[in-house]
Structures are given as structure tokens and as C-alpha cells.
Design a protein around this motif. Structure first.
Motif, PDB file in Angstrom:
ATOM      1  N   LEU A 287      16.253  35.433 -12.866  1.00  0.00           N
ATOM      2  CA  LEU A 287      17.078  36.284 -11.894  1.00  0.00           C
ATOM      3  C   LEU A 287      15.858  36.605 -10.716  1.00  0.00           C
ATOM      4  CD1 LEU A 287      19.223  38.475 -14.245  1.00  0.00           C
ATOM      5  CD2 LEU A 287      19.942  36.575 -12.657  1.00  0.00           C
ATOM      6  N   ALA A 288      14.628  37.105 -11.178  1.00  0.00           N
ATOM      7  CA  ALA A 288      13.577  37.475 -10.090  1.00  0.00           C
ATOM      8  C   ALA A 288      13.443  36.421  -9.157  1.00  0.00           C
ATOM      9  CB  ALA A 288      12.308  38.165 -10.828  1.00  0.00           C
ATOM     10  N   LEU A 289      13.251  35.000  -9.740  1.00  0.00           N
ATOM     11  CA  LEU A 289      13.164  34.173  -8.921  1.00  0.00           C
ATOM     12  C   LEU A 289      14.198  33.673  -7.882  1.00  0.00           C
ATOM     13  CD1 LEU A 289      11.371  31.527  -8.103  1.00  0.00           C
ATOM     14  CD2 LEU A 289      12.669  30.181 -10.085  1.00  0.00           C
ATOM     15  N   ARG A 290      15.479  33.938  -8.368  1.00  0.00           N
ATOM     16  CA  ARG A 290      16.382  33.643  -7.420  1.00  0.00           C
ATOM     17  C   ARG A 290      16.643  34.801  -6.537  1.00  0.00           C
ATOM     18  NH1 ARG A 290      21.170  32.737 -12.057  1.00  0.00           N
ATOM     19  NH2 ARG A 290      22.443  32.566 -10.450  1.00  0.00           N
ATOM     20  N   GLY A 295      14.899  36.476  -0.285  1.00  0.00           N
ATOM     21  CA  GLY A 295      14.461  37.237   0.447  1.00  0.00           C
ATOM     22  C   GLY A 295      14.371  38.752  -0.123  1.00  0.00           C
ATOM     23  N   LEU A 296      14.980  38.846  -1.281  1.00  0.00           N
ATOM     24  CA  LEU A 296      15.232  40.116  -1.849  1.00  0.00           C
ATOM     25  C   LEU A 296      13.952  40.737  -2.482  1.00  0.00           C
ATOM     26  CD1 LEU A 296      18.650  39.658  -3.232  1.00  0.00           C
ATOM     27  CD2 LEU A 296      17.981  40.542  -0.931  1.00  0.00           C
ATOM     28  N   ARG A 297      13.867  41.770  -2.631  1.00  0.00           N
ATOM     29  CA  ARG A 297      12.923  42.504  -3.704  1.00  0.00           C
ATOM     30  C   ARG A 297      13.867  42.770  -4.810  1.00  0.00           C
ATOM     31  NH1 ARG A 297       8.117  44.880  -3.629  1.00  0.00           N
ATOM     32  NH2 ARG A 297       7.644  46.499  -4.875  1.00  0.00           N
ATOM     33  N   VAL A 298      13.141  42.553  -5.990  1.00  0.00           N
ATOM     34  CA  VAL A 298      13.752  42.743  -7.317  1.00  0.00           C
ATOM     35  C   VAL A 298      13.188  43.761  -8.272  1.00  0.00           C
ATOM     36  CG1 VAL A 298      12.751  40.795  -8.132  1.00  0.00           C
ATOM     37  CG2 VAL A 298      14.532  41.660  -9.098  1.00  0.00           C
ATOM     38  N   VAL A 299      13.966  44.745  -8.649  1.00  0.00           N
ATOM     39  CA  VAL A 299      13.494  45.966  -9.607  1.00  0.00           C
ATOM     40  C   VAL A 299      14.081  45.729 -10.964  1.00  0.00           C
ATOM     41  CG1 VAL A 299      13.349  48.441  -9.901  1.00  0.00           C
ATOM     42  CG2 VAL A 299      13.263  47.487  -7.587  1.00  0.00           C
ATOM     43  N   GLY A 300      13.352  45.613 -11.900  1.00  0.00           N
ATOM     44  CA  GLY A 300      13.793  45.505 -13.321  1.00  0.00           C
ATOM     45  C   GLY A 300      13.596  46.860 -14.140  1.00  0.00           C
ATOM     46  N   ALA A 301      14.788  46.974 -14.948  1.00  0.00           N
ATOM     47  CA  ALA A 301      14.842  48.256 -15.930  1.00  0.00           C
ATOM     48  C   ALA A 301      14.590  47.813 -17.248  1.00  0.00           C
ATOM     49  CB  ALA A 301      16.343  48.960 -15.587  1.00  0.00           C
ATOM     50  N   ASP A 334       9.169  42.686  -9.052  1.00  0.00           N
ATOM     51  CA  ASP A 334       8.443  43.379  -8.204  1.00  0.00           C
ATOM     52  C   ASP A 334       7.841  44.866  -8.496  1.00  0.00           C
ATOM     53  OD1 ASP A 334       8.228  40.885  -6.461  1.00  0.00           O
ATOM     54  OD2 ASP A 334      10.144  41.663  -5.969  1.00  0.00           O
ATOM     55  N   ALA A 335       8.906  45.657  -9.174  1.00  0.00           N
ATOM     56  CA  ALA A 335       8.851  46.709  -9.627  1.00  0.00           C
ATOM     57  C   ALA A 335       9.511  47.002 -10.896  1.00  0.00           C
ATOM     58  CB  ALA A 335       9.116  47.746  -8.412  1.00  0.00           C
ATOM     59  N   VAL A 336       9.008  47.950 -11.812  1.00  0.00           N
ATOM     60  CA  VAL A 336       9.739  48.246 -12.916  1.00  0.00           C
ATOM     61  C   VAL A 336      10.277  49.768 -13.118  1.00  0.00           C
ATOM     62  CG1 VAL A 336       9.559  48.334 -15.540  1.00  0.00           C
ATOM     63  CG2 VAL A 336       8.530  46.260 -14.118  1.00  0.00           C
ATOM     64  N   ALA A 337      11.336  50.046 -13.272  1.00  0.00           N
ATOM     65  CA  ALA A 337      11.883  51.296 -13.410  1.00  0.00           C
ATOM     66  C   ALA A 337      12.002  51.543 -14.975  1.00  0.00           C
ATOM     67  CB  ALA A 337      13.358  51.679 -12.792  1.00  0.00           C
ATOM     68  N   ASP A 338      11.262  52.252 -15.522  1.00  0.00           N
ATOM     69  CA  ASP A 338      11.014  52.464 -16.865  1.00  0.00           C
ATOM     70  C   ASP A 338      12.210  53.603 -17.572  1.00  0.00           C
ATOM     71  OD1 ASP A 338      10.288  52.570 -19.649  1.00  0.00           O
ATOM     72  OD2 ASP A 338       8.240  52.388 -19.238  1.00  0.00           O
TER      73      ASP A 338
END
Length: 382
Positions: A287-290, A295-301, A334-338
Motif C-alpha cells: 500500500l505504501a509503495l502504491r 506522489g502521495l505521503r503515506v502515514v501508517g497507524a 513515511d510516518a507512523v501514528a502510534d
């Protein structure tokens, strides 16, 4: 996230051919990026993600004949607006219109009605004479002359609408309100029932994406949560999994700049249960690769604790810990919301802090949603 899970065969090519806390810990430094210029581009101010109706959804399954759908929608960013309809799970075209937005006529290429093709989307003209402020409540009335046959829909928006005068939480065909006034982050939340709003009161606008939009005035936040949705598998009732629906639900949104991936808990407790943390992390990476390729920034929770839920087991919690550790340390996003750190009880980390629990052990209440919104910092959004 309630109900059993039934895997279904892959049928993605047909369905998607029409759409080419309070506490938090983050990793990665934010990238500098200019905010959208208000009035110069369209962004999604309100959204839903669709599923196909089942036998347990009589309204959407039967469809309408000369039906009137009235939807009351809480927007994020304001400005000029246009509407988007979709029929991603349809098998026949549907005639949409006449339509009004806050009483003003909506047109499609200058016409009051237009055909929405099966599997496709339909975007209106900008609504003449209508500008709305940030956070406004918009009323959209859509006439469907029909007979429509089964309708693609969103089952539960956690807000009340009307179909032929009968109250419903479902929205039929309408999938987005696009506006021109975004002057802050432009975000889509790919989520499950927590993002969708389970655990918050109907019509309360207390889901964490709503609360994030209020924290960041001028932001455009599209809530693409589907109750029961999984990361890896599809379901008749809960729709295509996150990997299957990513292109249509996320990448098709205009002006999008950041996607927040907030799901995975259903893989741990819906049958068949996922016991391989590595498979889940690999799916997150895809998902992050796609997202980055677009051109999107991707934040994972991270996945919040859920001891107390009816299907929780210690084995599932062990998988959750392995997934969360990989998300925190593996540079997946790119960033993680814990979210785990924001919601867990420090005295018993396998469960939600009681003040955040809606009562079922899995879904946070309004204060828990506020903690999730606080865990998504502006500096990690575009």
C-alpha cells in the motif's frame, strides 16, 4: 467490525477497471510541501467508500423506482462544490437526477439528469451560486427514477439520512463532495469501523477523521472507513479488502496529498484469522509503495489493543504486537501514528484505557477518537 467474515473469489479486475492520543509516537521527518491554493483545485471534503448490497440490505438490494434520497453530510473544507456519484458494484446503468444541493439545482454537463454507468463514476458541474464554509452541513437530494436494480452504497455513515422519507444510515450511490477551499492538508483515511465511526453517536460528527478536520482548519479529510474491512481478504458483506479497493477508493480522489492507513485489526479476529504478522506487514508495504508511486505521503497507524472484545485471544494479541513493532521500526510508512500508544491502558496494555473504551473492548468512544485525531500530527501530513 462486527459480524462474520466470508472470503469471496477475486473479482477485482471487473470491479476496478472503471477507476484506473492524546499520546503519539512518530517516525520519519516531515517533508516540506506547499498547501493547496484555495479556489484553484478540487479536493474531497466528504466521502464514503462503497460496498455491494447483500440479502441483509433490503433497501439497496431492491433498489428504487422514482425514489428520493436525502443525505445530510458534514463537510471538512469549504468553497465551491461539486458532487460525485459511483456505482462500482453495479450491473446496469442508473439515471441520476434531478439533484439539489442545499436547494440549488445540480447539473451534469448542463443537464439536470445523467446516466451513471455500471462500474463507473459521475461528477457534477460546480453548483452555481453555492459556496459553503469549512465544516458546514450540506443537504443533497437525489432523485432516482429507476427501476434501478441493486445499488452500490455505504451501509452505515453513523449519520441519519432519508430515502423516500424513511430514516436510514446508508447513502446510496453518492460517494463524494469535492470543494475548492482546502488551504491545509488533503487527507484520505483508508480504514475500518473505527474510522467509520463505530463507538461514536450518530449525527455527533465525533469520528476521529471529523475531529482531525476540526483540529486542522481548512483541511480536506475523506473518510474511507468500512466496518469489518480487512487488509488482506475480501468479504461479501464488508467489501473488497484494502489492497483490492485502494486504487478506486484512494487513488481516484482529486487533489489528494496524504493517505492514512488505519486498519488491520479485523485480520486478527475475523475468520479466517491471520496469524502471520509478516503477511500483514508485506501488505502495508505494498500500500505504501502504491501511494508513493502516485506522489502521495503515506502515514501508517499501529493497531490498538482490543482485549475484552468477544473474539480476542492472547495469540491474536501477540500477532498484533509483532505487526506494530514492524510498523514502528521497519520504515514501512513515511510516518507512523502510534494509535496503540495513544489508546492503551498502561496498567494492562492489551486493552483500551477504560476512559477511551466505548464498552465493547474494541471500538473507542468519542474521547478515544479524539486521542486518535491527536496522534495524527499536522507535520506528517501534506
Amino acid at each position: 467490525m462486527t459480524g462474520g467474515h466470508v472470503p469471496v473469489p477475486a473479482r477485482r479486475g471487473l470491479l476496478y477497471a472503471a477507476a484506473a492520543g492524546a499520546a503519539a509516537a512518530f517516525t520519519s521527518a516531515p517533508e516540506a510541501s506547499a498547501a493547496p491554493r484555495p479556489g484553484t483545485s478540487w479536493t474531497t471534503s466528504w466521502a464514503t467508500a462503497q460496498t455491494a448490497p447483500t440479502a441483509d440490505d433490503p433497501l439497496a438490494s431492491a433498489g428504487l423506482t422514482d425514489g428520493l434520497c436525502t443525505a445530510r453530510l458534514r463537510l471538512s473544507a469549504g468553497g465551491r462544490l461539486r458532487l460525485r456519484y459511483a456505482h462500482g458494484f453495479g450491473t446496469a446503468p442508473v439515471l441520476v437526477g434531478p439533484v439539489t444541493a442545499d436547494g440549488r439545482p445540480v447539473t451534469f454537463g448542463g443537464r439536470p439528469q445523467e446516466w451513471l454507468a455500471a462500474g463507473a463514476s459521475l461528477t457534477s458541474d460546480p453548483v452555481a451560486g453555492l459556496r459553503v464554509p469549512d465544516g458546514s452541513l450540506l443537504t443533497v437530494e437525489t432523485r432516482l427514477s429507476g427501476p434501478t436494480g441493486p445499488l452500490s452504497f455505504h451501509r452505515n455513515t453513523h449519520a441519519w439520512h432519508l430515502v423516500d422519507g424513511v430514516r436510514t444510515r446508508s447513502v446510496l450511490l453518492l460517494t463524494g463532495v469535492e470543494t475548492t477551499g482546502a488551504r491545509g492538508p488533503v487527507v484520505a483515511v483508508l480504514g475500518d469501523s473505527i474510522a467509520e465511526g463505530t463507538g461514536t453517536p450518530d449525527d455527533g460528527d465525533l469520528r476521529w477523521p471529523d475531529q482531525l478536520a476540526r483540529r486542522l482548519p481548512g483541511s480536506a479529510v475523506a473518510n474511507l472507513g468500512i466496518s469489518g474491512n480487512r487488509l488482506l481478504l475480501d468479504s461479501d458483506r464488508f467489501g473488497p479488502g484494502a489492497q483490492a479497493r485502494f486504487d478506486r477508493d484512494v487513488l481516484a480522489l482529486p487533489g489528494l496529498r496524504t493517505v492514512v492507513v488505519h486498519l488491520g485489526v479485523n485480520d486478527l479476529h475475523h475468520l479466517p484469522v491471520e496469524r502471520d504478522a509478516g503477511r500483514m506487514v508485506a501488505a502495508y508495504r505494498q500500500l505504501a509503495l502504491r501511494a508513493r508511486s502516485a506522489g502521495l505521503r503515506v502515514v501508517g497507524a499501529t493497531i490498538a489493543p482490543f482485549e475484552g472484545w468477544k473474539r480476542w485471544t492472547p495469540e491474536q494479541d501477540a500477532v498484533r504486537h509483532r505487526v506494530n513493532e514492524a510498523v514502528r521500526t521497519g520504515r514501512v510508512f513515511d510516518a507512523v501514528a502510534d494509535v496503540d500508544a495513544a489508546l492503551r491502558d498502561p496498567d494492562r496494555p492489551s486493552r483500551l484505557l477504560p476512559a477511551f473504551d466505548s464498552g465493547d473492548g474494541l471500538h473507542p468512544g468519542p474521547s478515544g477518537h479524539a486521542a486518535i485525531a491527536a496522534a495524527v500530527e499536522r507535520g506528517h501530513l501534506r
